[in-house]
Design an enzyme around this catalytic site. Structure first.
Site, PDB file in Angstrom:
ATOM      1  N   TRP A 206       0.772  -1.076   0.151  1.00  0.00           N
ATOM      2  CA  TRP A 206       0.055   0.123  -0.105  1.00  0.00           C
ATOM      3  C   TRP A 206       0.649   1.194  -0.312  1.00  0.00           C
ATOM      4  O   TRP A 206       1.722   1.208   0.912  1.00  0.00           O
ATOM      5  CB  TRP A 206      -1.091   0.001   1.290  1.00  0.00           C
TER       6      TRP A 206
ATOM      7  N   ASN B 121       0.109   6.142   0.104  1.00  0.00           N
ATOM      8  CA  ASN B 121      -0.708   6.918  -0.346  1.00  0.00           C
ATOM      9  C   ASN B 121      -0.334   8.545  -0.142  1.00  0.00           C
ATOM     10  O   ASN B 121       0.463   8.253  -0.806  1.00  0.00           O
ATOM     11  CB  ASN B 121      -1.406   6.592   0.846  1.00  0.00           C
ATOM     12  N   ASP B 122       0.105   9.042   0.525  1.00  0.00           N
ATOM     13  CA  ASP B 122       0.396  10.261   0.033  1.00  0.00           C
ATOM     14  C   ASP B 122       1.604  10.448  -0.428  1.00  0.00           C
ATOM     15  O   ASP B 122       2.466  10.111   0.761  1.00  0.00           O
ATOM     16  CB  ASP B 122       0.113  11.213   1.269  1.00  0.00           C
TER      17      ASP B 122
ATOM     18  N   GLN C 199       3.320   7.732   2.411  1.00  0.00           N
ATOM     19  CA  GLN C 199       3.136   7.152   2.847  1.00  0.00           C
ATOM     20  C   GLN C 199       3.130   5.790   2.490  1.00  0.00           C
ATOM     21  O   GLN C 199       2.209   5.312   1.488  1.00  0.00           O
ATOM     22  CB  GLN C 199       1.365   7.501   2.895  1.00  0.00           C
TER      23      GLN C 199
ATOM     24  N   TRP D 184       2.625   9.503   9.787  1.00  0.00           N
ATOM     25  CA  TRP D 184       1.883   9.562   8.902  1.00  0.00           C
ATOM     26  C   TRP D 184       2.619  11.154   8.251  1.00  0.00           C
ATOM     27  O   TRP D 184       3.136  11.913   8.110  1.00  0.00           O
ATOM     28  CB  TRP D 184       0.537  10.746   9.631  1.00  0.00           C
TER      29      TRP D 184
ATOM     30  N   ARG E 133      -2.627  17.385  12.406  1.00  0.00           N
ATOM     31  CA  ARG E 133      -1.687  16.364  11.502  1.00  0.00           C
ATOM     32  C   ARG E 133      -0.582  17.234   9.994  1.00  0.00           C
ATOM     33  O   ARG E 133      -1.723  18.522   9.239  1.00  0.00           O
ATOM     34  CB  ARG E 133      -2.433  15.276  10.968  1.00  0.00           C
ATOM     35  N   ASP E 134      -0.041  16.304   9.823  1.00  0.00           N
ATOM     36  CA  ASP E 134      -0.027  17.480   8.076  1.00  0.00           C
ATOM     37  C   ASP E 134       0.415  18.505   8.135  1.00  0.00           C
ATOM     38  O   ASP E 134       0.780  19.185   7.323  1.00  0.00           O
ATOM     39  CB  ASP E 134      -0.825  17.002   7.240  1.00  0.00           C
TER      40      ASP E 134
ATOM     41  N   GLU F 118      -6.501  18.223   5.472  1.00  0.00           N
ATOM     42  CA  GLU F 118      -5.708  17.566   5.247  1.00  0.00           C
ATOM     43  C   GLU F 118      -4.638  17.936   4.538  1.00  0.00           C
ATOM     44  O   GLU F 118      -4.813  18.471   3.462  1.00  0.00           O
ATOM     45  CB  GLU F 118      -5.606  16.014   5.550  1.00  0.00           C
TER      46      GLU F 118
HETATM   47  N1  DQQ Z   1      -2.746  10.724   4.978  1.00  0.00           N
HETATM   48  C1  DQQ Z   1      -2.005  10.392   6.266  1.00  0.00           C
HETATM   49  C2  DQQ Z   1      -2.628  11.469   6.768  1.00  0.00           C
HETATM   50  C3  DQQ Z   1      -2.832  12.352   5.895  1.00  0.00           C
HETATM   51  C4  DQQ Z   1      -4.261  11.587   5.177  1.00  0.00           C
HETATM   52  C5  DQQ Z   1      -2.432   9.220   6.839  1.00  0.00           C
HETATM   53  C6  DQQ Z   1      -4.110  12.541   3.903  1.00  0.00           C
HETATM   54  O1  DQQ Z   1      -1.089  11.891   7.787  1.00  0.00           O
HETATM   55  O2  DQQ Z   1      -3.752  13.155   6.808  1.00  0.00           O
HETATM   56  O3  DQQ Z   1      -1.031   8.129   6.047  1.00  0.00           O
HETATM   57  O4  DQQ Z   1      -4.598  10.991   2.965  1.00  0.00           O
END
Ligand code: DQQ
Length: 577
Positions: free
Chosen positions: A58, A60-61, A77, A120, A184-185, A239
């Site tokens: 997997w 993601n970001d 991520q 994250w 976050r982020d 986010e």
């Molecule tokens: N994905 C992360 C977070 C963020 C979100 C976690 C956005 O930090 O807010 O995997 O896709």
């Protein structure tokens, strides 16, 4: 040279739209009960060639993209153990050209009390041009979201493979009214002329999306500013916020700390509720530390978007080597979880795009980085070809599953455009659904049929329509996935948006589309409107794939230029390199 043969377009569509779809036996190839051999064929074909993805599992970001000492870094991520979201750590790859990527070991893992439940998203900042620092969100032992620092262990390692976490973590905690699960982020920090670093963190406070601002003079001790950088009513959690300057005129990118009268600022937020990225343009006042948008619109559905398709949690960085700002973004899958398990991977990144402010100052423009063109191989080229009403011609001479197409459509007679209804501005995707590629208009629909099966039962339609408003023409771009696959379990929306171009002045509309197996990225009007789609046609597995240009309007139009290229496969995270 491609040879185009006009055929009776309407008849084809009639067949497509009245067909009941494929027989059950054609649909079973990706279901868990299917045999391994067949499913692995499918998985290879859906895997992209030119888009960034890890070898497996997997993703993601995009996290902390940067250019440092001649090397581009992309962190992301990553779940090192599975194809579903979880165990979040920072995957890491490096490149010298943004096209070929070498996999590195994960850079940040869950191993401290302040990030044991997940590392994250976050960003990289290069302090005074020489020291990279990562700020990221950790999920601590109590499942609170806290902000942490990571720094390279050895600055003389060209690939910055190891990162350490200083003992002073966490540097920001959810106190004083901040919700510990909506904080976050951290974004890339910027440096003010007053000697202070600033950084904002995404949050939600009483239903309002916000970017909470912090300041520091040593990057270690951070103090929350009296006011957030910006807050919007009712938009829910922000986010992955991003904040950066763009030149008022010109395409050159700027370092995140730049600020002057020739500069506008972009504030981007990823809306958790809709999984869509929106941005505002405005001015940033460093003394007051506030961002003032050019237009204040409460309804986030009216905010501008980088991309009107599937495109989320994006992040930019300043490429100081080539003086440009580059945008990365996560493209999630649209197939089922069962498919992901069989594929063994989930999530890709959009191709890196250069981003700048349009000369009209109203919006941003994006274009795939120039380096991508180095992958172009043999192609089909064509000039000044008429596309008659009902015309459908095949673009031959390229591999239709891995191609880059650029077309200029010229419209000799704008007068026949149908009248525009301003209520359509609220929901362009609905217009794309109501007036799909089979519905004959005045000027349009015309465009491309992508990843098409021989009988057109499967195809993704990317097309334009032109309407006449009282003082200007309006151009609609649609990317309609509803017939992209016969497989019922796949999500197949229709996306759409208007393209801010003056068609009367420019005389033509351009479309560039990158086709890469399960992804179709389209750039209209020179990159003023972008739509990205994920598609999973059965025909990718059987292999008889076609690419067409079509015109289903009532007037002949001209393809003044069409260029299509096969795209070579770069080295992207090939294990054992
Ligand atoms: N994905 C992360 C977070 C963020 C979100 C976690 C956005 O930090 O807010 O995997 O896709």
């Amino acid at each position: 040279m491609a040879s185009f043969h006009p055929i009776l377009f309407f008849l084809c569509y009639h067949f497509v739209f009245t067909s009941n779809g494929a027989s059950a036996s054609r649909r079973v190839f990706l279901f868990p009960e299917s045999d391994q051999e067949t499913s692995s064929i499918a998985s290879n074909q859906y895997r992209t060639a030119c888009h960034f993805q890890p070898p497996k599992n997997w993703m993601n970001d995009p996290n902390g993209p940067m250019h440092y000492n001649g090397v581009y870094h992309l962190f992301y991520q990553y779940n090192p153990y599975s194809v579903v979201a979880g165990n979040k750590s920072w995957g890491h790859s490096t490149s010298t050209d943004l096209i070929n990527w070498t996999p590195q070991d994960p850079a940040i893992d869950r191993n401290k009390p302040y990030d044991i439940n997940g590392c994250w998203s976050g960003s990289a900042t290069i302090l005074h041009g020489s020291k990279p620092v990562i700020l990221y969100t950790g999920i601590d032992t109590e499942k609170r979201q806290v902000q942490n620092v990571a720094i390279p262990k050895n600055l003389s390692d060209p690939f910055l493979r190891e990162w350490t976490k200083p003992d002073y973590n966490p540097i920001m905690e959810p106190i004083d009214g901040i919700n510990a699960s909506q904080f976050r982020d951290p974004m890339t920090a910027w440096h003010g002329s007053d000697g202070h670093w600033r950084v904002a963190v995404g949050a939600e406070i009483e239903g309002n999306g916000t970017a909470i601002l912090y300041k520091s003079n040593d990057f270690v001790h951070w103090v929350r500013a009296a006011s957030p950088l910006h807050t919007s009513r009712g938009s829910g959690m922000w986010e992955c916020p991003d904040f950066y300057p763009v030149l008022s005129k010109g395409r050159q990118g700027l370092d995140t700390s730049e600020n002057s009268r020739d500069v506008k600022h972009v504030l981007k937020m990823s809306l958790a509720e809709t999984q869509s990225d929106h941005y505002m343009l405005g001015r940033y006042d460093l003394e007051k530390d506030v961002f003032v948008p050019d237009k204040t619109v409460d309804d986030y559905r009216e905010w501008l978007r980088y991309d009107y398709g599937k495109f989320y949690a994006s992040k930019t960085f300043f490429d100081e080597k080539k003086k440009r700002r580059i945008l990365w973004s996560w493209l999630n899958e649209s197939d089922s979880k069962a498919d992901d398990l069989l594929k063994g991977w989930a999530g890709i990144q959009a191709v890196p795009r250069t981003i700048w402010l349009d000369s009209n100052g109203r919006q941003l423009v994006q274009w795939p980085v120039k380096e991508l063109e180095s992958l172009r191989r043999t192609g089909a080229h064509l000039h000044n070809t008429e596309l008659k009403t009902g015309g459908l011609f095949e673009i031959k001479g390229v591999k239709a599953s891995q191609a880059n197409v650029e077309v200029d459509f010229e419209l000799p007679n704008l007068e026949i455009a149908k009248p525009f209804d301003p209520s359509w501005l609220i929901d362009p995707p609905k217009l794309c659904r109501d007036e799909d590629a089979s519905v004959q208009g005045g000027l349009g629909p015309f465009g491309l049929l992508i990843l098409a099966s021989p009988n057109l039962e499967e195809h993704t339609a990317v097309f334009f329509r032109v309407y006449k408003a009282h003082n200007r023409y309006r151009v609609l771009l649609c990317s309609d996935q509803r017939r992209s696959s016969l497989r019922p379990e796949v999500d197949k929306p229709a996306y759409g948006s208007f393209v801010d171009i003056d068609i009367k002045k420019e005389g033509k509309i351009s479309l560039r589309t990158l086709i890469d197996h399960s992804v179709v990225e389209s750039f209209a009007g020179g990159g003023r409107t972008c739509i990205t789609a994920r598609v999973y046609p059965e025909v990718l597995v059987t292999g008889d794939i076609h690419l067409y240009a079509f015109n289903n309007g009532t007037e002949t139009i001209k393809v003044s230029k069409l260029q299509a290229w096969d795209m070579a496969k770069p080295w992207i995270n090939v294990e054992g390199e």
